[in-house]
Write a protein that holds these residues in place. Structure first.
Motif, PDB file in Angstrom:
ATOM      1  N   GLU A   1     -56.282  49.697  -3.375  1.00 28.35           N
ATOM      2  CA  GLU A   1     -54.755  49.532  -3.854  1.00 28.35           C
ATOM      3  C   GLU A   1     -54.081  50.899  -3.421  1.00 28.35           C
ATOM      4  OE1 GLU A   1     -55.195  46.725  -7.874  1.00 28.35           O
ATOM      5  OE2 GLU A   1     -55.570  48.648  -7.917  1.00 28.35           O
ATOM      6  N   ARG A   2     -54.759  51.912  -3.611  1.00 26.41           N
ATOM      7  CA  ARG A   2     -54.223  53.288  -3.494  1.00 26.41           C
ATOM      8  C   ARG A   2     -53.579  53.429  -2.173  1.00 26.41           C
ATOM      9  NH1 ARG A   2     -55.306  56.861  -7.737  1.00 26.41           N
ATOM     10  NH2 ARG A   2     -57.115  56.459  -8.899  1.00 26.41           N
ATOM     11  N   GLN A   3     -54.660  53.158  -1.188  1.00 27.20           N
ATOM     12  CA  GLN A   3     -54.296  52.986   0.399  1.00 27.20           C
ATOM     13  C   GLN A   3     -53.185  52.077   0.736  1.00 27.20           C
ATOM     14  OE1 GLN A   3     -58.937  53.334   1.494  1.00 27.20           O
ATOM     15  NE2 GLN A   3     -57.746  54.023   3.070  1.00 27.20           N
ATOM     16  N   LEU A   4     -53.265  50.910   0.079  1.00 23.79           N
ATOM     17  CA  LEU A   4     -52.272  50.237   0.581  1.00 23.79           C
ATOM     18  C   LEU A   4     -50.835  50.410   0.109  1.00 23.79           C
ATOM     19  CD1 LEU A   4     -53.566  46.693  -0.063  1.00 23.79           C
ATOM     20  CD2 LEU A   4     -52.705  47.303   1.947  1.00 23.79           C
ATOM     21  N   GLY A   5     -50.649  51.455  -1.068  1.00 18.54           N
ATOM     22  CA  GLY A   5     -49.494  51.931  -1.605  1.00 18.54           C
ATOM     23  C   GLY A   5     -48.934  52.841  -0.534  1.00 18.54           C
ATOM     24  N   VAL A   6     -49.696  53.463   0.354  1.00 21.60           N
ATOM     25  CA  VAL A   6     -49.180  54.051   1.186  1.00 21.60           C
ATOM     26  C   VAL A   6     -48.415  53.383   2.297  1.00 21.60           C
ATOM     27  CG1 VAL A   6     -49.695  55.730   3.226  1.00 21.60           C
ATOM     28  CG2 VAL A   6     -50.909  55.936   1.130  1.00 21.60           C
ATOM     29  N   ILE A   7     -48.736  52.401   2.700  1.00 24.03           N
ATOM     30  CA  ILE A   7     -48.263  51.372   3.821  1.00 24.03           C
ATOM     31  C   ILE A   7     -47.133  50.401   3.250  1.00 24.03           C
ATOM     32  CG2 ILE A   7     -50.077  50.029   3.841  1.00 24.03           C
ATOM     33  CD1 ILE A   7     -47.999  51.157   6.950  1.00 24.03           C
ATOM     34  N   LEU A   8     -47.155  49.986   2.087  1.00 25.41           N
ATOM     35  CA  LEU A   8     -46.218  48.915   1.663  1.00 25.41           C
ATOM     36  C   LEU A   8     -44.915  49.163   1.551  1.00 25.41           C
ATOM     37  CD1 LEU A   8     -48.433  47.441  -1.378  1.00 25.41           C
ATOM     38  CD2 LEU A   8     -48.225  46.677   0.926  1.00 25.41           C
ATOM     39  N   PRO A   9     -44.526  50.251   1.341  1.00 24.29           N
ATOM     40  CA  PRO A   9     -43.052  50.638   1.699  1.00 24.29           C
ATOM     41  C   PRO A   9     -42.290  50.205   2.973  1.00 24.29           C
ATOM     42  CG  PRO A   9     -43.937  52.444   0.361  1.00 24.29           C
ATOM     43  CD  PRO A   9     -45.165  51.680   1.322  1.00 24.29           C
ATOM     44  N   GLU A  10     -43.201  50.261   3.941  1.00 21.35           N
ATOM     45  CA  GLU A  10     -42.453  49.947   5.239  1.00 21.35           C
ATOM     46  C   GLU A  10     -42.099  48.484   5.382  1.00 21.35           C
ATOM     47  OE1 GLU A  10     -45.277  50.599   8.584  1.00 21.35           O
ATOM     48  OE2 GLU A  10     -45.669  52.753   8.129  1.00 21.35           O
ATOM     49  N   PHE A  11     -42.410  47.593   4.618  1.00 19.85           N
ATOM     50  CA  PHE A  11     -42.247  46.407   4.637  1.00 19.85           C
ATOM     51  C   PHE A  11     -41.387  45.496   3.764  1.00 19.85           C
ATOM     52  CE2 PHE A  11     -46.913  46.768   5.545  1.00 19.85           C
ATOM     53  CZ  PHE A  11     -46.872  46.800   6.903  1.00 19.85           C
ATOM     54  N   ASP A  12     -40.541  44.762   4.016  1.00 17.64           N
ATOM     55  CA  ASP A  12     -39.361  44.178   3.321  1.00 17.64           C
ATOM     56  C   ASP A  12     -40.171  43.418   2.070  1.00 17.64           C
ATOM     57  OD1 ASP A  12     -37.522  42.061   2.210  1.00 17.64           O
ATOM     58  OD2 ASP A  12     -36.738  41.687   4.300  1.00 17.64           O
ATOM     59  N   ARG A  13     -39.995  43.842   1.047  1.00 17.02           N
ATOM     60  CA  ARG A  13     -40.499  43.541  -0.395  1.00 17.02           C
ATOM     61  C   ARG A  13     -40.482  42.003  -0.607  1.00 17.02           C
ATOM     62  NH1 ARG A  13     -43.669  41.813  -2.811  1.00 17.02           N
ATOM     63  NH2 ARG A  13     -44.466  42.584  -5.056  1.00 17.02           N
ATOM     64  N   ASP A  14     -38.916  41.497  -0.442  1.00 17.35           N
ATOM     65  CA  ASP A  14     -38.688  40.082  -0.462  1.00 17.35           C
ATOM     66  C   ASP A  14     -39.505  39.234   0.596  1.00 17.35           C
ATOM     67  OD1 ASP A  14     -36.917  40.868  -2.196  1.00 17.35           O
ATOM     68  OD2 ASP A  14     -35.021  41.029  -0.937  1.00 17.35           O
ATOM     69  N   LYS A  15     -40.130  39.668   1.486  1.00 15.69           N
ATOM     70  CA  LYS A  15     -40.892  38.780   2.574  1.00 15.69           C
ATOM     71  C   LYS A  15     -42.299  39.037   2.255  1.00 15.69           C
ATOM     72  CE  LYS A  15     -37.272  38.741   5.966  1.00 15.69           C
ATOM     73  NZ  LYS A  15     -37.057  38.929   7.392  1.00 15.69           N
ATOM     74  N   LEU A  16     -42.600  40.032   1.602  1.00 19.91           N
ATOM     75  CA  LEU A  16     -44.097  40.532   1.200  1.00 19.91           C
ATOM     76  C   LEU A  16     -44.631  39.541   0.224  1.00 19.91           C
ATOM     77  CD1 LEU A  16     -46.599  42.118   1.509  1.00 19.91           C
ATOM     78  CD2 LEU A  16     -45.545  44.131   0.038  1.00 19.91           C
ATOM     79  N   ILE A  17     -45.904  39.062   0.392  1.00 22.83           N
ATOM     80  CA  ILE A  17     -46.568  38.321  -0.741  1.00 22.83           C
ATOM     81  C   ILE A  17     -47.861  39.296  -1.036  1.00 22.83           C
ATOM     82  CG2 ILE A  17     -47.706  36.417  -1.328  1.00 22.83           C
ATOM     83  CD1 ILE A  17     -46.266  34.829   1.117  1.00 22.83           C
ATOM     84  N   LEU A  18     -47.910  39.893  -2.195  1.00 22.17           N
ATOM     85  CA  LEU A  18     -48.909  40.871  -2.614  1.00 22.17           C
ATOM     86  C   LEU A  18     -49.594  40.064  -3.700  1.00 22.17           C
ATOM     87  CD1 LEU A  18     -49.858  43.770  -2.151  1.00 22.17           C
ATOM     88  CD2 LEU A  18     -48.078  44.565  -3.950  1.00 22.17           C
ATOM     89  N   GLN A  19     -50.857  40.277  -3.532  1.00 21.83           N
ATOM     90  CA  GLN A  19     -51.869  39.751  -4.628  1.00 21.83           C
ATOM     91  C   GLN A  19     -52.937  40.991  -4.690  1.00 21.83           C
ATOM     92  OE1 GLN A  19     -55.330  36.339  -5.260  1.00 21.83           O
ATOM     93  NE2 GLN A  19     -54.269  36.464  -3.364  1.00 21.83           N
ATOM     94  N   THR A  20     -52.929  41.140  -6.069  1.00 24.40           N
ATOM     95  CA  THR A  20     -54.403  41.855  -6.664  1.00 24.40           C
ATOM     96  C   THR A  20     -55.127  41.295  -7.479  1.00 24.40           C
ATOM     97  OG1 THR A  20     -55.074  44.198  -7.054  1.00 24.40           O
ATOM     98  CG2 THR A  20     -53.099  43.164  -8.656  1.00 24.40           C
ATOM     99  N   LYS A  21     -56.333  41.576  -7.945  1.00 25.89           N
ATOM    100  CA  LYS A  21     -57.082  41.108  -9.000  1.00 25.89           C
ATOM    101  C   LYS A  21     -57.672  42.155  -9.720  1.00 25.89           C
ATOM    102  CE  LYS A  21     -59.546  39.283  -5.500  1.00 25.89           C
ATOM    103  NZ  LYS A  21     -59.028  40.183  -4.078  1.00 25.89           N
ATOM    104  N   ILE A  22     -58.084  41.451 -10.952  1.00 25.52           N
ATOM    105  CA  ILE A  22     -58.663  42.437 -11.903  1.00 25.52           C
ATOM    106  C   ILE A  22     -59.658  41.722 -12.837  1.00 25.52           C
ATOM    107  CG2 ILE A  22     -58.224  43.820 -13.962  1.00 25.52           C
ATOM    108  CD1 ILE A  22     -55.404  44.797 -12.876  1.00 25.52           C
ATOM    109  N   GLY A  23     -60.806  42.185 -12.948  1.00 23.30           N
ATOM    110  CA  GLY A  23     -61.811  41.301 -13.779  1.00 23.30           C
ATOM    111  C   GLY A  23     -61.508  41.186 -15.123  1.00 23.30           C
ATOM    112  N   PRO A  24     -61.593  40.196 -15.564  1.00 23.43           N
ATOM    113  CA  PRO A  24     -61.500  39.783 -17.183  1.00 23.43           C
ATOM    114  C   PRO A  24     -62.300  40.856 -18.164  1.00 23.43           C
ATOM    115  CG  PRO A  24     -62.777  38.008 -16.215  1.00 23.43           C
ATOM    116  CD  PRO A  24     -62.248  38.874 -15.097  1.00 23.43           C
ATOM    117  N   THR A  25     -61.769  41.169 -19.024  1.00 23.73           N
ATOM    118  CA  THR A  25     -62.274  42.208 -19.711  1.00 23.73           C
ATOM    119  C   THR A  25     -62.393  41.460 -21.366  1.00 23.73           C
ATOM    120  OG1 THR A  25     -60.464  43.342 -20.441  1.00 23.73           O
ATOM    121  CG2 THR A  25     -61.857  44.117 -18.660  1.00 23.73           C
TER     122      THR A  25
END
Length: 406
Positions: free
Chosen positions: A75-99
């Motif tokens: 996630e941290r590393q993607l945070g570096v590159i994501l600003p290059e892309f059009d956020r309206d066209k980007l489909i971003l998914q992350t996942k977090i384990g249930p607690t």
């Protein structure tokens, strides 16, 4: 996205209404290891490789990027590159384990948003609903699914789904739930060598859920390094291309995750996009050859032919997951997937709910033959003790951990 995006094919991702590329950039092979570390500790060349890998996917029209809190610093590393892309066209998914504690779950989500450097994610998965305990954490009043819907109401999440490596009956229960609106999509294992979850995909289709296939290349048989026998049986296609076409020939399947480790990893898969309109024509004769080879080896056309005749670890004597043990044995003897079989077989005992079952080297000696026979059914019941021992002899070795645990 550039003009080359027209090469990509897109499918409606169920009731999310997202136009999803048939391949997704999965974020678990290009990151810097499996321990979450600050960006300052990540070598420049590693970060640049991730940047170039994500850029290459975007150039090809793969605007869905998928990661998880548990993928080290992904996630941290993607945070570096994501600003290059059009956020309206980007489909971003992350996942977090249930607690057990939903407040802890929400805290983890806030950390993920900060690491990614975004205000919202398009797709948010409860990561690893593998067994009944995980499902309870998700569905109980005040649990993680209700918390995820709260995030949705706040605009931090567009759609809520779940990922799973678990038992089919648990997955079906998760799909069937309507509590808190249920789930909008599912990340699930299903590919040519592992078709046991097809009822899951049909159930998801009936609920108009998006269907995302997890790791069809690596978990689908380590197809980036296939054995010669499998390569010959899949001619004239590369085994990766065959598997892609086999999966995407089913319109119930919307996208396949490509765990790209480098920009060139997209190349073979893009061949499949150009062949989609001929999928049935190309796949059918290969399936016939694969089935014939398996029949010659085990007397049945599928490596999963015995799965309904033997129990998983919940009912298997001494905690043995006989379903998976015999499946891996059949893959090895039928299609020479020995290296793949060893990789998976030696996760037993160390995979938790992600790869259930006790280590056969330790559990088999405590299981009496009559118990193994009594737990099984059909014509193979009497052979199960010998088959399990054969699998151990062929595939057993040093215990290994899941990548995220290593």
């Amino acid at each position: 996205m550039t003009a080359t995006a027209t090469q990509m094919a897109y499918r409606r991702f169920g009731r999310t209404e997202i136009q999803m590329p048939v391949f997704s950039t999965g974020g678990m092979r290009y990151q810097h290891g499996w321990k979450d570390v600050p960006l300052a500790e990540i070598p420049d060349d590693v970060q640049e490789n991730l940047n170039n890998t994500v850029r290459r996917g975007w150039e090809l029209g793969i605007n869905h990027i998928e990661t998880a809190r548990g993928y080290g610093p992904s996630e941290r590393q993607l945070g570096v590159i994501l600003p290059e892309f059009d956020r309206d066209k980007l489909i971003l998914q992350t996942k977090i384990g249930p607690t057990d504690d939903a407040d802890e779950f929400l805290s983890h989500f806030d950390e993920s948003l900060e690491r990614l450097g975004v205000d919202y994610v398009d797709l948010f998965s409860l990561h690893g609903i593998n067994d009944s305990r995980d499902l309870l954490k998700a569905l109980k009043p005040g649990g993680c699914l209700q918390a995820a819907r709260k995030l949705q109401s706040e605009g931090k999440v567009r759609h809520v789904g779940f990922s799973t490596h678990g038992y089919r009956d648990v997955i079906l229960r998760a799909i069937d739930t309507d509590l808190y609106g249920g789930f909008d999509y599912v990340n699930v294992h299903w590919y040519y060598i592992f078709q046991r979850n097809w009822p899951v995909i049909e159930a998801a289709r009936a609920k108009d859920m998006g269907v995302f296939i997890i790791s069809p290349t690596d978990k689908g048989g380590q197809l980036y390094a296939p054995p010669d026998k499998l390569r010959e049986l899949c001619e004239p296609l590369d085994p990766m291309v065959f598997n892609d076409l086999f999966c995407l020939a089913r319109t119930q399947v919307h996208t396949l995750s490509l765990g790209a480790a480098r920009p060139s990893d997209y190349d073979a898969h893009m061949e499949a996009v150009g062949l989609l309109d001929r999928a049935d024509e190309l796949v059918t004769p290969i399936v016939r050859r694969l089935e014939n080879a398996m029949h010659e080896a085990i007397g049945a056309t599928s490596p999963e032919a015995w799965s309904e005749m033997v129990p998983d670890d919940r009912l298997g004597p001494s905690g043995l997951n006989l379903q998976t043990i015999l499946w891996l044995r059949n893959l090895a003897v039928g299609w020479d997937l020995v290296n793949y079989g060893k990789m998976r077989f030696n996760l037993f005992g160390g995979g938790g709910s992600w790869f259930a079952g006790l280590r056969p080297a330790e559990a088999l000696p405590t299981a009496r033959d009559e118990e193994l026979v009594a737990a099984s059914s059909g014509p193979i019941a009497g052979r199960v003790p010998d088959l399990a021992r054969e699998a151990l002899e062929m595939l057993g070795g040093e215990a290994v951990k899941r990548l995220s645990e290593s």
